[in-house]
Scaffold this motif. Sequence first.
Motif, short mmCIF file in Angstrom:
data_model
loop_
_atom_site.label_atom_id
_atom_site.label_comp_id
_atom_site.label_asym_id
_atom_site.label_seq_id
_atom_site.Cartn_x
_atom_site.Cartn_y
_atom_site.Cartn_z
N GLN A 1 27.29 -17.49 -11.31
CA GLN A 1 26.38 -18.12 -10.16
C GLN A 1 25.17 -17.02 -10.04
N GLN A 2 25.58 -15.77 -9.55
CA GLN A 2 24.69 -14.68 -9.52
C GLN A 2 23.50 -14.51 -10.58
N MET A 3 24.25 -14.72 -11.88
CA MET A 3 23.12 -14.61 -12.92
C MET A 3 22.24 -15.74 -13.32
N LYS A 4 22.67 -16.88 -12.65
CA LYS A 4 21.92 -18.00 -12.61
C LYS A 4 20.93 -17.78 -11.60
N ALA A 5 21.22 -17.60 -10.25
CA ALA A 5 20.16 -17.48 -9.25
C ALA A 5 19.44 -16.22 -9.63
N ILE A 6 19.70 -15.26 -10.45
CA ILE A 6 18.55 -14.06 -10.82
C ILE A 6 17.73 -14.53 -12.01
N ALA A 7 18.26 -15.51 -12.66
CA ALA A 7 17.20 -16.20 -13.70
C ALA A 7 16.33 -17.10 -13.10
N GLU A 8 16.70 -17.74 -12.10
CA GLU A 8 16.19 -19.06 -11.61
C GLU A 8 14.97 -18.16 -10.75
N ASP A 9 15.25 -17.13 -10.03
CA ASP A 9 14.28 -16.26 -9.07
C ASP A 9 13.35 -15.53 -10.13
N THR A 10 13.79 -15.06 -11.24
CA THR A 10 12.75 -14.32 -12.04
C THR A 10 11.76 -15.39 -12.63
N LYS A 11 12.33 -16.43 -13.07
CA LYS A 11 11.34 -17.91 -13.66
C LYS A 11 10.40 -18.11 -12.68
N ALA A 12 10.82 -18.33 -11.28
CA ALA A 12 9.97 -18.51 -10.28
C ALA A 12 8.89 -17.55 -10.00
N GLN A 13 9.28 -16.33 -10.06
CA GLN A 13 8.33 -15.20 -9.88
C GLN A 13 7.34 -14.94 -11.16
N MET A 14 7.87 -15.04 -12.25
CA MET A 14 6.98 -15.15 -13.22
C MET A 14 5.83 -16.31 -13.25
#
Length: 148
Positions: free
Chosen positions: A108-121
Amino acid sequence: MFRNIKKLLAIACVTVAVGAVTIPNLVSAQNTTTPNSTEKHKPRGDGWKQLNLTDAQKAQIKTIRESAKTRSQSVLTAEQRAIMEQARQSGDRKGVRKSLNLTDAQKQQMKAIAEDTKAQMKNVLTPAQQQQLEQMKQQRQSNRGTTR
């Protein structure tokens, strides 16, 4: 005795000939699978190159990726980080995620990091670049569907 020498000489010649053909092929195969090989990472990088990012955008994206990597590393245990590092050095990253045996919380943490990173980019991109990125994503998905 002379026959034995002929046999040994023939075996030695065949061995040298096979080695001369095989060794360069082995060396070239090793060279193409090194982790520094740009061929492996080309498809991923080409998409971003097509977006014609400014230097400022490139710097922002680099910072976002480094932050995501640091955050992802903090989720992993020391043993899991060692497995990831070994895979990175060997260049064999296929299936590494599964071998980490992540807990549900880690997933769940890794998925949240990936989603946040995608949104930031995505926020770094102009609306035109975002549209182009979406078109490239759809193209990739349609290509995957035709190759399977």
